[in-house]
Motif scaffolding. Structure first.
Motif, short mmCIF file in Angstrom:
data_model
loop_
_atom_site.label_atom_id
_atom_site.label_comp_id
_atom_site.label_asym_id
_atom_site.label_seq_id
_atom_site.Cartn_x
_atom_site.Cartn_y
_atom_site.Cartn_z
N ALA A 16 5.19 10.92 31.89
CA ALA A 16 4.04 10.67 32.77
C ALA A 16 2.90 10.01 31.99
CB ALA A 16 3.56 11.96 33.40
N LYS A 17 2.68 10.42 30.74
CA LYS A 17 1.64 9.81 29.92
C LYS A 17 1.95 8.35 29.63
CE LYS A 17 0.02 14.00 27.62
NZ LYS A 17 -0.05 14.73 26.35
N ILE A 18 3.22 8.05 29.39
CA ILE A 18 3.62 6.66 29.14
C ILE A 18 3.37 5.81 30.37
CG2 ILE A 18 5.62 5.16 28.73
CD1 ILE A 18 6.71 7.40 26.90
N ILE A 19 3.71 6.31 31.54
CA ILE A 19 3.49 5.58 32.79
C ILE A 19 2.00 5.34 33.01
CG2 ILE A 19 3.67 5.74 35.32
CD1 ILE A 19 6.29 5.09 34.10
N ILE A 20 1.16 6.33 32.73
CA ILE A 20 -0.29 6.18 32.91
C ILE A 20 -0.82 5.10 31.99
CG2 ILE A 20 -2.50 7.35 32.53
CD1 ILE A 20 -1.14 9.91 33.62
N LYS A 21 -0.35 5.06 30.72
CA LYS A 21 -0.79 4.03 29.79
C LYS A 21 -0.37 2.65 30.27
CE LYS A 21 -1.02 6.77 25.58
NZ LYS A 21 -0.46 7.00 24.25
N LEU A 22 0.85 2.52 30.78
CA LEU A 22 1.31 1.24 31.30
C LEU A 22 0.46 0.79 32.47
CD1 LEU A 22 5.20 1.49 31.20
CD2 LEU A 22 3.77 -0.11 29.96
N ARG A 80 -2.64 1.55 33.13
CA ARG A 80 -3.98 1.16 32.69
C ARG A 80 -3.97 -0.23 32.09
NH1 ARG A 80 -5.70 6.74 29.79
NH2 ARG A 80 -6.15 7.91 31.68
N SER A 81 -2.92 -0.57 31.34
CA SER A 81 -2.85 -1.89 30.73
C SER A 81 -2.55 -2.98 31.75
CB SER A 81 -1.80 -1.93 29.62
OG SER A 81 -0.51 -1.78 30.17
N MET A 82 -1.97 -2.62 32.88
CA MET A 82 -1.60 -3.59 33.90
C MET A 82 -2.53 -3.50 35.11
SD MET A 82 2.51 -3.29 33.86
CE MET A 82 2.55 -4.11 35.42
N THR A 83 -3.82 -3.53 34.88
CA THR A 83 -4.75 -3.43 35.99
C THR A 83 -4.72 -4.72 36.80
OG1 THR A 83 -6.52 -4.22 34.58
CG2 THR A 83 -6.31 -1.83 34.83
N VAL A 84 -4.80 -4.59 38.09
CA VAL A 84 -4.78 -5.74 38.98
C VAL A 84 -6.18 -6.34 39.02
CG1 VAL A 84 -4.40 -6.50 41.35
CG2 VAL A 84 -2.96 -4.72 40.36
N GLY A 103 8.61 -10.52 47.13
CA GLY A 103 7.75 -9.38 46.81
C GLY A 103 7.37 -9.25 45.35
N THR A 104 8.34 -9.44 44.45
CA THR A 104 8.02 -9.27 43.04
C THR A 104 7.22 -10.45 42.50
OG1 THR A 104 10.18 -10.17 42.43
CG2 THR A 104 9.99 -7.79 42.56
N GLU A 105 7.34 -11.62 43.12
CA GLU A 105 6.58 -12.78 42.65
C GLU A 105 5.08 -12.58 42.90
OE1 GLU A 105 9.74 -16.44 43.16
OE2 GLU A 105 8.57 -15.82 44.90
N ILE A 106 4.72 -12.10 44.06
CA ILE A 106 3.31 -11.90 44.37
C ILE A 106 2.73 -10.78 43.50
CG2 ILE A 106 3.71 -10.37 46.34
CD1 ILE A 106 0.89 -12.94 46.02
N LYS A 107 3.53 -9.79 43.18
CA LYS A 107 3.06 -8.72 42.30
C LYS A 107 2.76 -9.25 40.91
CE LYS A 107 5.32 -4.95 44.72
NZ LYS A 107 6.25 -3.83 44.63
N GLU A 148 8.78 -12.30 35.25
CA GLU A 148 9.46 -11.25 36.01
C GLU A 148 8.58 -10.01 36.06
OE1 GLU A 148 13.27 -10.48 34.34
OE2 GLU A 148 14.14 -12.27 35.23
N TYR A 149 8.61 -9.34 37.20
CA TYR A 149 7.81 -8.13 37.39
C TYR A 149 8.41 -6.99 36.57
CZ TYR A 149 5.15 -4.52 39.80
OH TYR A 149 4.32 -3.47 40.09
N MET A 150 7.57 -6.25 35.89
CA MET A 150 8.02 -5.23 34.95
C MET A 150 8.85 -4.13 35.61
SD MET A 150 5.45 -3.43 32.35
CE MET A 150 5.92 -3.11 30.70
N PHE A 151 8.50 -3.75 36.82
CA PHE A 151 9.17 -2.65 37.51
C PHE A 151 10.11 -3.16 38.61
CE2 PHE A 151 4.99 -1.00 36.16
CZ PHE A 151 5.45 -0.13 35.19
N GLY A 152 10.57 -4.40 38.50
CA GLY A 152 11.36 -5.01 39.56
C GLY A 152 12.82 -4.63 39.58
#
Length: 184
Positions: free
Chosen positions: A20-26, A28-32, A61-65, A96-100
């Motif tokens: 969960a901490k790793i996901i939170i850091k990711l 934060r670094s990927m703010t829209v 969908g992943t392109e717009i993200k 490519e979208y990171m979580f795609g």
């Protein structure tokens, strides 16, 4: 036995907490970003801009993200008509979208531009008759959240024109430097 089960659950909870901490850091670094404005400065230098238009882009969908995360490039891209009269942007790179996962898109695929028939006809006529080209100038997201591309009908510059632009830019910079030193 109970002690052993408690140990396993504690290990499981620790791993879950670390994940969960790793996901939170990711996240934060990927703010829209609110204002996406990806520009093609190279096009303004290499081409003389004749006319500008704003076109929509047909995206998945992943392109717009990825575009909302400012992970796109339009420096080497250009626009071309297909045999059915539709306008496509070619060589536009969208990372490519990171979580795609397996639903991700191809980074350099052709993407259709959305314009009215009247605009498409006039652009095609100008490109075929006069030998002009269509280049993208700016990729942005409008107030409604749609990705838009500012395209321009352009004519290629000669090398002496480019040199002239560089000289003018240097002269302006020198003049501003002299003014600044004179005022202070």
């Amino acid at each position: 036995m109970l002690f052993f089960m408690c140990k396993i659950t504690l290990l499981y909870l620790k791993q879950k907490c670390i994940f969960a901490k790793i996901i939170i850091k990711l996240n934060r670094s990927m703010t829209v970003q609110k204002n996406i404005n990806i520009q093609n400065k190279k096009a303004r230098f290499e081409f003389e801009i004749l006319d500008k238009l704003v076109a929509g882009i047909q995206l998945t969908g992943t392109e717009i993200k990825s575009i909302r995360l400012s992970q796109a490039r339009i420096t080497e891209s250009f626009c071309e008509f297909n045999e059915r009269g539709e306008l496509f942007i070619i060589n536009m790179y969208i990372q490519e979208y990171m979580f795609g996962h397996h639903f991700n898109h191809k980074p350099k695929s052709e993407r259709r531009l959305l314009l009215n028939k009247r605009e498409l006809k006039s652009l095609r006529k100008d490109v075929e008759a006069k030998g002009n080209t269509i280049v993208p100038l700016r990729l942005f997201i409008n107030e409604r959240g749609f990705a838009k591309l500012e395209i321009a009908l352009a004519k290629g510059k000669q090398t002496h024109d480019k040199r002239e632009v560089l000289k003018d830019r240097d002269n302006k910079r020198d003049l501003a430097r002299v003014k600044k030193s004179f005022n202070s």
